[in-house]
Design an enzyme around this catalytic site. Sequence first.
Site, PDB file in Angstrom:
ATOM      1  N   TYR A 223       0.801  -1.219   0.000  1.00 19.24           N
ATOM      2  CA  TYR A 223       0.000   0.000   0.000  1.00 19.24           C
ATOM      3  C   TYR A 223       0.839   1.276   0.000  1.00 19.24           C
ATOM      4  O   TYR A 223       1.771   1.422   0.802  1.00 19.24           O
ATOM      5  CB  TYR A 223      -0.963   0.050   1.202  1.00 19.24           C
ATOM      6  CG  TYR A 223      -2.016   1.100   0.971  1.00 19.24           C
ATOM      7  CD1 TYR A 223      -3.150   0.798   0.209  1.00 19.24           C
ATOM      8  CD2 TYR A 223      -1.856   2.405   1.419  1.00 19.24           C
ATOM      9  CE1 TYR A 223      -4.083   1.768  -0.074  1.00 19.24           C
ATOM     10  CE2 TYR A 223      -2.793   3.379   1.143  1.00 19.24           C
ATOM     11  CZ  TYR A 223      -3.910   3.053   0.395  1.00 19.24           C
ATOM     12  OH  TYR A 223      -4.840   4.016   0.100  1.00 19.24           O
ATOM     13  N   GLY A 225       2.497   4.651   0.628  1.00 17.77           N
ATOM     14  CA  GLY A 225       3.800   5.048   1.132  1.00 17.77           C
ATOM     15  C   GLY A 225       4.669   3.895   1.628  1.00 17.77           C
ATOM     16  O   GLY A 225       5.888   4.019   1.684  1.00 17.77           O
ATOM     17  N   SER A 276      -4.322  16.400   5.469  1.00 19.44           N
ATOM     18  CA  SER A 276      -4.666  17.664   6.130  1.00 19.44           C
ATOM     19  C   SER A 276      -4.630  18.864   5.197  1.00 19.44           C
ATOM     20  O   SER A 276      -4.529  19.998   5.662  1.00 19.44           O
ATOM     21  CB  SER A 276      -3.748  17.900   7.331  1.00 19.44           C
ATOM     22  OG  SER A 276      -3.888  16.850   8.258  1.00 19.44           O
ATOM     23  N   SER A 390      -8.662   6.038   1.031  1.00 18.36           N
ATOM     24  CA  SER A 390      -8.638   5.619  -0.371  1.00 18.36           C
ATOM     25  C   SER A 390      -8.004   6.733  -1.206  1.00 18.36           C
ATOM     26  O   SER A 390      -8.075   7.909  -0.843  1.00 18.36           O
ATOM     27  CB  SER A 390     -10.053   5.302  -0.857  1.00 18.36           C
ATOM     28  OG  SER A 390     -10.925   6.375  -0.604  1.00 18.36           O
TER      29      SER A 390
HETATM   30  P1  GTP Z   1      -1.398  13.497   2.054  1.00 17.58           P
HETATM   31  O1  GTP Z   1      -1.578  13.333   0.589  1.00 17.58           O
HETATM   32  O2  GTP Z   1      -1.805  12.297   2.852  1.00 17.58           O
HETATM   33  O3  GTP Z   1      -0.044  13.973   2.473  1.00 17.58           O
HETATM   34  O4  GTP Z   1      -2.487  14.591   2.549  1.00 17.58           O
HETATM   35  P2  GTP Z   1      -2.834  16.062   2.024  1.00 17.58           P
HETATM   36  O5  GTP Z   1      -2.181  17.046   2.936  1.00 17.58           O
HETATM   37  O6  GTP Z   1      -2.578  16.185   0.571  1.00 17.58           O
HETATM   38  O7  GTP Z   1      -4.404  16.169   2.316  1.00 17.58           O
HETATM   39  P3  GTP Z   1      -5.618  16.513   1.315  1.00 17.58           P
HETATM   40  O8  GTP Z   1      -5.458  17.819   0.614  1.00 17.58           O
HETATM   41  O9  GTP Z   1      -5.856  15.332   0.460  1.00 17.58           O
HETATM   42  O10 GTP Z   1      -6.831  16.708   2.329  1.00 17.58           O
HETATM   43  C1  GTP Z   1      -7.348  15.648   3.065  1.00 17.58           C
HETATM   44  C2  GTP Z   1      -8.659  15.965   3.665  1.00 17.58           C
HETATM   45  O11 GTP Z   1      -8.718  17.298   4.194  1.00 17.58           O
HETATM   46  C3  GTP Z   1      -9.781  15.836   2.667  1.00 17.58           C
HETATM   47  O12 GTP Z   1     -10.811  15.095   3.272  1.00 17.58           O
HETATM   48  C4  GTP Z   1     -10.189  17.244   2.425  1.00 17.58           C
HETATM   49  O13 GTP Z   1     -11.525  17.337   2.070  1.00 17.58           O
HETATM   50  C5  GTP Z   1      -9.874  17.963   3.723  1.00 17.58           C
HETATM   51  N1  GTP Z   1      -9.566  19.397   3.482  1.00 17.58           N
HETATM   52  C6  GTP Z   1      -8.610  19.887   2.659  1.00 17.58           C
HETATM   53  N2  GTP Z   1      -8.612  21.232   2.635  1.00 17.58           N
HETATM   54  C7  GTP Z   1      -9.600  21.630   3.464  1.00 17.58           C
HETATM   55  C8  GTP Z   1     -10.099  22.903   3.873  1.00 17.58           C
HETATM   56  O14 GTP Z   1      -9.646  23.971   3.461  1.00 17.58           O
HETATM   57  N3  GTP Z   1     -11.127  22.893   4.779  1.00 17.58           N
HETATM   58  C9  GTP Z   1     -11.656  21.724   5.261  1.00 17.58           C
HETATM   59  N4  GTP Z   1     -12.661  21.806   6.131  1.00 17.58           N
HETATM   60  N5  GTP Z   1     -11.226  20.517   4.890  1.00 17.58           N
HETATM   61  C10 GTP Z   1     -10.204  20.443   4.015  1.00 17.58           C
END
Ligand code: GTP
Length: 607
Positions: A223, A225, A276, A390
Amino acid sequence: YGKYMKEADVRELSAKISVHNNDFAERVSSVVALVASHARPERIVFIKGTENEQKEILKMIMDEGSLLQLNPKNYPNSYLYRSNPNDVARTEKDTYICTSGTKDDAGPTNNWMHTSEAYSRLFTLLKGAMAGKTMYVVPYWLGPLDSKYGMGGIEITDSPYVVVNLNIITRTGTAALERMAQTNRMTVGIHSTMDLIPSNRYICHFPEENRGQGLIISLNSNYGGNALLSKKCHALRIATSMARNEGWMAEHMMTIGLEEPSGRITYISGAFPSSSGKTNLSMIEPPEELASAGWKSWLISDDITWMHPNKGRLMGINPEYGFFGVAPHTSYKTNPNAMNSIKKNTIFTNVAVDDEMNPYWEGMDTKPEKITDWLGKPYTGEGNAAHPNSRFTSPIKQYPHLSKEYENGNGVPVSAFLYGGRRGDLVPLVYEAYSWEEGVLIGAMQRVETTAAAEGKVGVLRNDPMANRPFVGYNMADYFQHHLDMGRKLTHPPRIFNVNWFRKDGEGKFMWPGYGYNTYVLKWISGRVHGEIKDAVKTPIGFVPNLENFDSGKVSRNVMKELLHVDSRGYLEEMKATKPFLESFGERFPDDLWKAYYSMKERLEKE
Ligand code: GTP
Ligand code: MN
Ligand code: MN
């Protein structure tokens, strides 16, 4: 370590991976022969990186039955893969940094194993692991092909699923091999899916081995990472260690170019923990009001940025070639650019599907009647249809607003660092650090809610400095020192900001609309970076926007007041709560950060 293997045998293994002459071809063949002689595959396939080859492997996995074709009308050349339910996220407890020294090399935030012990255990497990299987040798290049900041590796794997993913997220094949031969640098990754036995799961990193170019051995996981070794293992854990030795930075950061109505573009990098908001911020679509005025955002990277000092600035490149993004809550409403980008040539892992084989996950714009969940069972409405972690694997070149600097091997000048994460309480929408040192402290003190991206409980506060806790391949105290040193070397260090899109009200609802609305915060940040917004409000933790001149779109003044409020007592508690973590580094924690810590504390106490 004699239990498994003699010390002399361990040294011989190590030498075969390093190959101490300078013939690159011999390096490759020595490693491949070594792995083959242990794992005993039926055949060996060298990946050339052609489209046809990708097609054939995809077809083969489909014929085997472990890859399903998605609706070809709506999602051409796209697939669904269901991973083993015991193998759905990174497993930090099985992740090790291995050195020939002591546990101190890895520090309190990493698991550590002695190199000899790890070699013994892993090569013992690897005996016959690929019997009857095909062993793929995947050369890949991280960064623009012509970039002097790029570097390559090979992943030797018995997982065709890994191969088709690597072909999307990195530049694979002949071109990569040629670049590695030119630089004579090659990180080595060895991966076997084996029987996915969790108790035999190891993701081991050897930053010292292979001439300091690093070795990664990953067993019993298939899976993300854990298995796509180019990503977290190489581009972060091995790269952070190389970056410290060579004077650059490998960060868990997205990077965008924010274009203003004047045409000026400001490059901003943000570190938020897994799941996040990095991918979402990197794909930001400014709200109508700002878009029509001429605000645009261009994507450089969504997960990892490598940054090298050049002429007093930090120049960022994206080592990757595709996305491995979180699917749930991606929708036309929250992230239209992602939705448009993943409509073809995409592999979805652990999502649900409707009865016409269209992918589905929680938070999508419309919910189909009949759903098959990520386990392949009819969805009853209980729990999640798609696994919360997912993902989609999708080529970056399909992204509609890719920066024209994406392939620029010199990188883009980064003007701002954002730190942040999920904090339902306390942390204001945005504030700016008073200095590089205080910014590093703010990064080091990040305490945020955990997510489904790593195994373990979701929603508990943990320290995740610079969103890089799981990914720094050496003692994190030295990483903090490296940060301090890097900023001081630059004439134009990035300004450091803390952001929080996740503040909740009394009813548990997000107070800030987030997503596209974050452009309003970026607009303020850009104004600060260029010295155009001068009258920010001084608070004990840093500058916050002055409500009088902060454009917050449709969000009311009252809500904004709360979102920008600095709760001094709460922050004193926060500093107290985070202190044991900083103390866990002992003498190694930089004195200058303690100085910054106590001066911030003093300011809070005066309030
Ligand atoms: P990795 O790829 O695991 O490193 O994570 P990432 O930092 O790229 O996270 P990603 O942008 O995929 O966001 C993950 C979750 O955070 C999703 O469920 C989004 O909907 C939620 N999310 C992202 N940006 C926001 C925002 O500005 N506000 C809120 N409320 N939720 C957010
Ligand atoms: Mn990530
Ligand atoms: Mn992401």
